[in-house]
Design a protein around this motif. Structure first.
Motif, PDB file in Angstrom:
ATOM      1  N   THR A 280       0.825  -1.219   0.000  1.00  0.00           N
ATOM      2  CA  THR A 280       0.000   0.000   0.000  1.00  0.00           C
ATOM      3  C   THR A 280       0.852   1.260   0.000  1.00  0.00           C
ATOM      4  O   THR A 280       0.352   2.341  -0.322  1.00  0.00           O
ATOM      5  CB  THR A 280      -0.920   0.008   1.233  1.00  0.00           C
ATOM      6  OG1 THR A 280      -0.119  -0.113   2.422  1.00  0.00           O
ATOM      7  CG2 THR A 280      -1.900  -1.148   1.171  1.00  0.00           C
ATOM      8  N   GLN A 281       2.130   1.151   0.361  1.00  0.00           N
ATOM      9  CA  GLN A 281       2.999   2.318   0.427  1.00  0.00           C
ATOM     10  C   GLN A 281       3.997   2.366  -0.723  1.00  0.00           C
ATOM     11  O   GLN A 281       4.733   3.338  -0.861  1.00  0.00           O
ATOM     12  CB  GLN A 281       3.776   2.312   1.751  1.00  0.00           C
ATOM     13  CG  GLN A 281       2.898   2.323   2.984  1.00  0.00           C
ATOM     14  CD  GLN A 281       3.694   2.270   4.264  1.00  0.00           C
ATOM     15  OE1 GLN A 281       4.921   2.334   4.255  1.00  0.00           O
ATOM     16  NE2 GLN A 281       3.015   2.135   5.393  1.00  0.00           N
ATOM     17  N   ARG A 353       1.181  11.106  12.631  1.00  0.00           N
ATOM     18  CA  ARG A 353       0.295  10.078  12.086  1.00  0.00           C
ATOM     19  C   ARG A 353      -0.402   9.340  13.221  1.00  0.00           C
ATOM     20  O   ARG A 353       0.257   8.809  14.118  1.00  0.00           O
ATOM     21  CB  ARG A 353       1.085   9.096  11.228  1.00  0.00           C
ATOM     22  CG  ARG A 353       0.217   8.177  10.392  1.00  0.00           C
ATOM     23  CD  ARG A 353       1.011   7.518   9.306  1.00  0.00           C
ATOM     24  NE  ARG A 353       0.156   6.719   8.431  1.00  0.00           N
ATOM     25  CZ  ARG A 353       0.573   6.165   7.306  1.00  0.00           C
ATOM     26  NH1 ARG A 353       1.843   6.312   6.934  1.00  0.00           N
ATOM     27  NH2 ARG A 353      -0.247   5.438   6.577  1.00  0.00           N
ATOM     28  N   PHE A 356      -4.532   4.811  13.994  1.00  0.00           N
ATOM     29  CA  PHE A 356      -5.364   4.267  12.933  1.00  0.00           C
ATOM     30  C   PHE A 356      -5.760   5.401  12.020  1.00  0.00           C
ATOM     31  O   PHE A 356      -6.463   6.321  12.428  1.00  0.00           O
ATOM     32  CB  PHE A 356      -6.620   3.592  13.505  1.00  0.00           C
ATOM     33  CG  PHE A 356      -6.305   2.417  14.391  1.00  0.00           C
ATOM     34  CD1 PHE A 356      -5.992   1.191  13.847  1.00  0.00           C
ATOM     35  CD2 PHE A 356      -6.302   2.560  15.774  1.00  0.00           C
ATOM     36  CE1 PHE A 356      -5.696   0.106  14.667  1.00  0.00           C
ATOM     37  CE2 PHE A 356      -6.018   1.486  16.590  1.00  0.00           C
ATOM     38  CZ  PHE A 356      -5.711   0.248  16.031  1.00  0.00           C
ATOM     39  N   ASN A 358      -5.660   5.924   7.453  1.00  0.00           N
ATOM     40  CA  ASN A 358      -5.071   5.723   6.147  1.00  0.00           C
ATOM     41  C   ASN A 358      -5.080   7.022   5.354  1.00  0.00           C
ATOM     42  O   ASN A 358      -5.783   7.974   5.691  1.00  0.00           O
ATOM     43  CB  ASN A 358      -5.837   4.643   5.382  1.00  0.00           C
ATOM     44  CG  ASN A 358      -5.753   3.294   6.065  1.00  0.00           C
ATOM     45  OD1 ASN A 358      -4.716   2.945   6.626  1.00  0.00           O
ATOM     46  ND2 ASN A 358      -6.842   2.537   6.021  1.00  0.00           N
ATOM     47  N   GLU A 359      -4.290   7.034   4.294  1.00  0.00           N
ATOM     48  CA  GLU A 359      -4.248   8.202   3.423  1.00  0.00           C
ATOM     49  C   GLU A 359      -5.613   8.459   2.785  1.00  0.00           C
ATOM     50  O   GLU A 359      -6.391   7.533   2.550  1.00  0.00           O
ATOM     51  CB  GLU A 359      -3.198   7.996   2.324  1.00  0.00           C
ATOM     52  CG  GLU A 359      -1.772   8.031   2.785  1.00  0.00           C
ATOM     53  CD  GLU A 359      -0.810   7.951   1.619  1.00  0.00           C
ATOM     54  OE1 GLU A 359       0.272   8.522   1.712  1.00  0.00           O
ATOM     55  OE2 GLU A 359      -1.144   7.310   0.599  1.00  0.00           O
ATOM     56  N   SER A 361      -8.535   9.764   3.682  1.00  0.00           N
ATOM     57  CA  SER A 361      -9.721   9.254   4.382  1.00  0.00           C
ATOM     58  C   SER A 361     -10.133  10.257   5.449  1.00  0.00           C
ATOM     59  O   SER A 361      -9.493  11.290   5.650  1.00  0.00           O
ATOM     60  CB  SER A 361      -9.426   7.885   5.009  1.00  0.00           C
ATOM     61  OG  SER A 361      -8.414   7.994   5.993  1.00  0.00           O
ATOM     62  N   ARG A 384      -2.285  12.939   2.040  1.00  0.00           N
ATOM     63  CA  ARG A 384      -1.123  12.071   1.884  1.00  0.00           C
ATOM     64  C   ARG A 384      -0.395  11.894   3.213  1.00  0.00           C
ATOM     65  O   ARG A 384      -0.387  12.798   4.056  1.00  0.00           O
ATOM     66  CB  ARG A 384      -0.167  12.648   0.841  1.00  0.00           C
ATOM     67  CG  ARG A 384      -0.764  12.687  -0.568  1.00  0.00           C
ATOM     68  CD  ARG A 384       0.243  13.197  -1.576  1.00  0.00           C
ATOM     69  NE  ARG A 384      -0.294  13.161  -2.925  1.00  0.00           N
ATOM     70  CZ  ARG A 384       0.408  13.504  -4.004  1.00  0.00           C
ATOM     71  NH1 ARG A 384       1.663  13.925  -3.869  1.00  0.00           N
ATOM     72  NH2 ARG A 384      -0.139  13.437  -5.202  1.00  0.00           N
ATOM     73  N   ALA A 385       0.229  10.724   3.348  1.00  0.00           N
ATOM     74  CA  ALA A 385       0.878  10.385   4.615  1.00  0.00           C
ATOM     75  C   ALA A 385       2.351  10.109   4.397  1.00  0.00           C
ATOM     76  O   ALA A 385       2.799   9.742   3.305  1.00  0.00           O
ATOM     77  CB  ALA A 385       0.205   9.169   5.253  1.00  0.00           C
ATOM     78  N   ILE A 390       1.059  13.045   8.708  1.00  0.00           N
ATOM     79  CA  ILE A 390      -0.003  12.934   7.710  1.00  0.00           C
ATOM     80  C   ILE A 390      -0.577  14.316   7.440  1.00  0.00           C
ATOM     81  O   ILE A 390      -0.658  15.167   8.337  1.00  0.00           O
ATOM     82  CB  ILE A 390      -1.102  11.955   8.187  1.00  0.00           C
ATOM     83  CG1 ILE A 390      -2.022  11.579   7.040  1.00  0.00           C
ATOM     84  CG2 ILE A 390      -1.889  12.531   9.357  1.00  0.00           C
ATOM     85  CD1 ILE A 390      -2.916  10.397   7.338  1.00  0.00           C
TER      86      ILE A 390
END
Length: 419
Positions: A280-281, A353, A356, A358-359, A361, A384-385, A390
């Motif tokens: 995912t990254q 960050r 919990f 995610n980018e 969201s 974006r993280a 983040i």
């Protein structure tokens, strides 16, 4: 004698009923107000939560992943067995430094000894056949040259005789028949002389062909002998390059077949990092991006040189070429941590960050009050993280303090108190 007073008794009962009614109304009002009160906010110990303040400024996006140091492809040598044999001696153990001519282990193969002897005899036979063939064709060529020389002499003599007879015929000394005979013989020898020259040329070419065939047999025998000699020399297995012996998995008495890997030698100062990045990254990783490799004994700069197109166990393998000097203790298969720089974003709102989130969201975070004693749940839209930060798009302002810890225990409340 007591006098009955019914009016006083009625007044007393009326006051009791009024007091009871007032009490009931008061209890009902109290119950109503208590029912409308919100439950008390739960208390959370401040030392157990992790907070961060929202900031505005440049944000360096990074991804991180574990990995190992591995030899570069051009700095590793796998040593195969060139022929089957039996291990009879191990001279060097893994971990030792070796040079190209260092013998690692010895093999033995009795069959190869016999094949080498046969190849030597075949070479001698081919060389003898070449010498015999050359002697024979040279003898035949000499005979052919002698025959050609005789024809040349006869040709010259016939030409001279024909010229003489022509002069005598012109003077009337000899008859025309005699002159015609000498001229015919001269013409015949001209043809024979030409044929002998052609035959001599063809024989010389045929000799070259025959000798070339025999020379090919000699060369084949030499090549076979060189191969068998090389295979025999290969029974003494050498390192081939300067480096460190890292693998030697065979024992004395073990039989190995041709092509079996006998040993592995690497150059420990020529390593690269092979990182495992979560799939995912890994989508934003590009060839040439800068990276840092933490060997736990120093940090080395590098750059991305390869990205594996396949995903294995949820990760993508990324190779990083190391630019700096290796720290003390760096060796193949050493565990490392790698950080890859993706991009530098300018003038963005960002925060640490959360546990919990995610980018791209929307997450729920507890924002602290100005006095820091309470925190209220607010929805926050993130972009974006990076590894530890983040981007904040909506829901927070610069200077806000939020809780980044796992707050799943308080999913049913929108407000907490910090003790």
């Amino acid at each position: 004698m007591d006098i009955s007073r019914p009016d006083i008794k009625r007044k007393k009962m009326r006051r009791q009923w009024v007091a009871a009614a007032v009490g009931v109304v008061a209890l009902a009002a109290a119950a109503f107000f208590v029912a409308r009160l919100k439950p008390a906010a739960p208390e959370v110990e401040r030392a157990t939560v992790w907070t961060d303040t929202v900031k505005r400024g440049p944000l360096l996006r990074q991804v991180r992943g574990p990995g190992t140091l591995v030899p570069r492809e051009d700095k590793i040598r796998l040593i195969p067995a060139e022929t089957e044999g039996t291990v009879v001696r191990i001279r060097v153990l893994p971990g030792a430094k070796v040079q190209p001519d260092t013998i690692l282990l010895d093999l033995v193969d009795p069959t190869l000894q016999q094949e080498l002897l046969d190849a030597q005899l075949q070479l001698k036979g081919a060389q003898a056949d070449y010498i015999n063939t050359r002697a024979k064709v040279e003898s035949d060529l000499m005979d052919q040259k002698a025959a050609a020389a005789t024809v040349v002499a006869d040709h010259n003599q016939a030409q001279l005789q024909a010229k003489t007879d022509k002069s005598l015929y012109d003077l009337g000394v000899i008859s025309g028949l005699t002159y015609s005979a000498s001229k015919g013989k001269a013409d015949e020898l001209v043809t024979r002389n030409d044929l002998e020259k052609q035959r001599l040329t063809l024989n010389e070419k045929a000799i070259e062909t025959q000798l070339s065939v025999q020379q090919t047999k000699v060369d084949q025998a030499k090549a076979l002998l060189a191969l068998k000699q090389k295979q025999l020399d290969a029974l003494s297995v050498r390192a081939g390059i300067s480096g460190v012996l890292v693998e030697l998995d065979h024992q004395v008495g073990e039989h190995v077949t041709a092509g079996t890997t006998l040993a592995k030698v690497v150059q420990p100062d020529q390593l690269k990092a092979s990182l495992k990045i979560a799939e995912t990254q890994a989508r934003d990783i590009q060839i040439g991006q800068p990276a840092e490799i933490d060997t736990h004994n120093g940090v080395i700069d590098g750059k991305v040189t390869r990205i594996d197109p396949a995903v294995l166990n949820g990760t993508v393998t990324v190779d990083v070429e190391l630019a700096g000097a290796l720290p003390q203790g760096a060796r193949p298969d050493l565990s490392v941590d790698g950080t890859i720089d993706l991009e530098r974003m300018q003038d963005v709102l960002y925060v640490g960050r959360p546990a919990f989130g995610n980018e791209n969201s929307t997450v729920s975070l507890f924002k602290l009050s100005p006095d820091g004693k309470t925190a209220v749940r607010v929805p926050v839209k993130v972009g974006r993280a990076s590894v530890n930060s983040i981007q904040v798009i909506e829901g927070l302002q610069a200077g806000d303090t939020v809780i980044l810890s796992d707050m799943s225990r308080w999913d049913n409340t929108d407000r907490i108190r910090l003790d």
